[in-house]
Scaffold this motif. Structure first.
Motif, PDB file in Angstrom:
ATOM      1  N   THR A 272      33.926  69.689  62.859  1.00 44.90           N
ATOM      2  CA  THR A 272      35.046  70.362  63.520  1.00 44.90           C
ATOM      3  C   THR A 272      36.210  70.474  62.538  1.00 44.90           C
ATOM      4  N   PRO A 273      37.042  71.533  62.687  1.00 45.54           N
ATOM      5  CA  PRO A 273      38.168  71.698  61.772  1.00 45.54           C
ATOM      6  C   PRO A 273      39.076  70.474  61.792  1.00 45.54           C
ATOM      7  N   SER A 274      39.605  70.099  60.631  1.00 41.48           N
ATOM      8  CA  SER A 274      40.450  68.910  60.551  1.00 41.48           C
ATOM      9  C   SER A 274      41.472  69.133  59.438  1.00 41.48           C
ATOM     10  N   VAL A 275      42.742  68.987  59.793  1.00 40.18           N
ATOM     11  CA  VAL A 275      43.811  69.174  58.803  1.00 40.18           C
ATOM     12  C   VAL A 275      44.046  67.864  58.070  1.00 40.18           C
TER      13      VAL A 275
ATOM     14  N   GLU B 244      45.440  77.351  50.558  1.00 37.83           N
ATOM     15  CA  GLU B 244      45.737  76.386  51.617  1.00 37.83           C
ATOM     16  C   GLU B 244      47.252  76.316  51.769  1.00 37.83           C
ATOM     17  N   PRO B 245      47.737  75.940  52.960  1.00 38.80           N
ATOM     18  CA  PRO B 245      49.188  75.964  53.196  1.00 38.80           C
ATOM     19  C   PRO B 245      49.964  75.023  52.271  1.00 38.80           C
TER      20      PRO B 245
ATOM     21  N   SER C 294      47.325  58.110  54.551  1.00 35.47           N
ATOM     22  CA  SER C 294      48.164  59.165  53.953  1.00 35.47           C
ATOM     23  C   SER C 294      47.948  60.546  54.569  1.00 35.47           C
ATOM     24  N   HIS C 295      46.681  60.866  54.889  1.00 32.90           N
ATOM     25  CA  HIS C 295      46.360  62.265  55.201  1.00 32.90           C
ATOM     26  C   HIS C 295      46.054  62.535  56.670  1.00 32.90           C
TER      27      HIS C 295
ATOM     28  N   PHE D 128      54.023  68.071  53.014  1.00 33.12           N
ATOM     29  CA  PHE D 128      54.445  69.206  52.183  1.00 33.12           C
ATOM     30  C   PHE D 128      53.305  70.195  51.925  1.00 33.12           C
ATOM     31  N   ALA D 129      52.098  69.844  52.328  1.00 34.10           N
ATOM     32  CA  ALA D 129      50.967  70.763  52.137  1.00 34.10           C
ATOM     33  C   ALA D 129      49.828  70.329  53.047  1.00 34.10           C
ATOM     34  N   GLU D 130      48.839  71.198  53.169  1.00 32.54           N
ATOM     35  CA  GLU D 130      47.667  70.869  53.986  1.00 32.54           C
ATOM     36  C   GLU D 130      46.399  71.190  53.219  1.00 32.54           C
ATOM     37  N   SER D 131      45.378  70.407  53.514  1.00 28.72           N
ATOM     38  CA  SER D 131      44.045  70.752  53.062  1.00 28.72           C
ATOM     39  C   SER D 131      43.222  70.948  54.331  1.00 28.72           C
ATOM     40  N   ARG D 132      42.525  72.073  54.402  1.00 21.50           N
ATOM     41  CA  ARG D 132      41.772  72.343  55.631  1.00 21.50           C
ATOM     42  C   ARG D 132      40.290  72.203  55.384  1.00 21.50           C
ATOM     43  N   ARG D 133      39.766  71.123  55.903  1.00 19.11           N
ATOM     44  CA  ARG D 133      38.338  70.869  55.756  1.00 19.11           C
ATOM     45  C   ARG D 133      37.798  70.518  57.127  1.00 19.11           C
ATOM     46  N   THR D 134      36.504  70.272  57.205  1.00 15.74           N
ATOM     47  CA  THR D 134      35.954  69.808  58.478  1.00 15.74           C
ATOM     48  C   THR D 134      35.851  68.283  58.437  1.00 15.74           C
ATOM     49  N   LYS D 135      35.843  67.698  59.658  1.00 24.61           N
ATOM     50  CA  LYS D 135      36.008  66.251  59.767  1.00 24.61           C
ATOM     51  C   LYS D 135      34.837  65.461  59.180  1.00 24.61           C
ATOM     52  N   ASN D 136      33.663  66.079  59.115  1.00 23.28           N
ATOM     53  CA  ASN D 136      32.489  65.359  58.601  1.00 23.28           C
ATOM     54  C   ASN D 136      32.681  64.877  57.159  1.00 23.28           C
TER      55      ASN D 136
END
Ligand code: ZN
Length: 297
Positions: free
Chosen positions: A69-72, A107-108, A275-276, A52-60
């Motif tokens: 690198t970008p990771s949803v 964030e979406p 979960s994510h 139902f939503a996204e958090s956009r962070r990097t994978k580290n």
């Protein structure tokens, strides 16, 4: 001397019980499976997941040593369906709580999917939550339907303690009066709550964290591990998060990641679900091990 003897006894008992002496957390999958058979009735048929939503962070941030690198991070809820009803694992969140997580950035947030989660929660026979963070629990705390949801929601004493005294955000604080509406449990290690469903105490990411084991009628098994890791690479590599804003019991989380890593090698029939982890969910949907829509009845 007494203390010394006590610790010797503890070590001996630990060795007998097969408890890893280096770690502070352990679980026994055979005991979990036995607990999953304690409550009579038909086992569940399948598990559905909805983002139902996204958090956009990097994978580290999710996995120590991973590249920037970008990771949803998908924000999700799960539905465990039975022939005549279903149980929810996690309860979604409204846009206000979502915006708190966005730290001022947009964030979406999928309002239609969030509405489906709210509908699913309203129609559930029972609601379980993996831990007391806003993206998992807000759906049973806030909003007009909260008072109706509480009597069919199981929270642990540890979750309620945190939610009433130091919640992750003010928006999910429970008053003692609100807290008294929930079914509050305290258990030692495992708690069967429905045919095929067992809670596994897993304090680590938060004091109230638990995993949800699900054995389907087909024999397929799942472990919904909440936020023990945000990305399954954490299980594959036994590496914790590297997010400075997260305060967790690092040793307990590493014990859990070691246990999950071992299970992933020995128990091919067991599907471990974070979960994510957006990539993992897509893969499991493609393999028909998860369905990515809710059944609303
Ligand atoms: Zn989370």
């Amino acid at each position: 001397m007494k203390r010394f003897l006590a610790s010797i006894c503890f070590l001996a008992l630990s060795a007998l019980a097969g408890v890893a002496q280096t770690g502070s957390w352990s679980a026994d999958i055979a005991e979990v499976r036995r607990a999953a058979n304690l409550i009579p009735g038909a086992k569940p048929s399948r598990i559905n997941v909805l983002k139902f939503a996204e958090s956009r962070r990097t994978k580290n941030f999710s996995v120590q040593g991973a590249p920037e690198t970008p990771s949803v991070q998908a924000r999700t809820a799960f539905q465990v369906t039975y022939p005549d009803s279903y149980v929810m694992v996690d309860a979604g969140m409204d846009q206000t709580v979502h915006d708190f997580f966005g730290r001022g950035t947009k964030e979406p947030y999928d309002a239609a999917a969030a509405a489906d989660v709210a509908k699913a929660v309203a129609g559930a026979r029972m609601i379980l939550v993996t831990h007391e963070h806003g993206d998992h629990v807000a759906g049973v705390i806030r909003g007009p339907q909260a008072a109706q949801l509480a009597p069919k929601t199981i929270l642990t004493r540890a979750m309620v303690d945190i939610l009433t005294t130091k919640p992750q955000m003010p928006e999910i604080r429970l008053t003692p009066e609100q807290a008294s509406r929930f079914i509050v449990v305290d258990y030692e290690r495992y708690l069967p709550v429905a045919p095929g469903i067992v809670l596994i105490k897993s304090a680590g990411h938060t004091p109230g964290s638990q995993m949800v084991f699900v054995a389907l009628a087909s024999g397929r098994e799942y472990l919904l591990i909440g936020d023990a890791t945000w990305h399954m690479d954490g299980v594959r590599q036994v590496k914790g998060k590297a997010a400075p804003w997260v305060t967790e019991d690092v040793n307990a989380v590493l014990d859990q990641l070691r246990w999950l890593n071992q299970l992933s090698k020995t128990d091919a029939n067991l599907v471990i679900v974070a979960s994510h982890d957006e990539e993992q969910h897509a893969d499991l949907v493609q393999k028909k091990l998860l369905t990515n829509r809710f059944e609303l009845r």
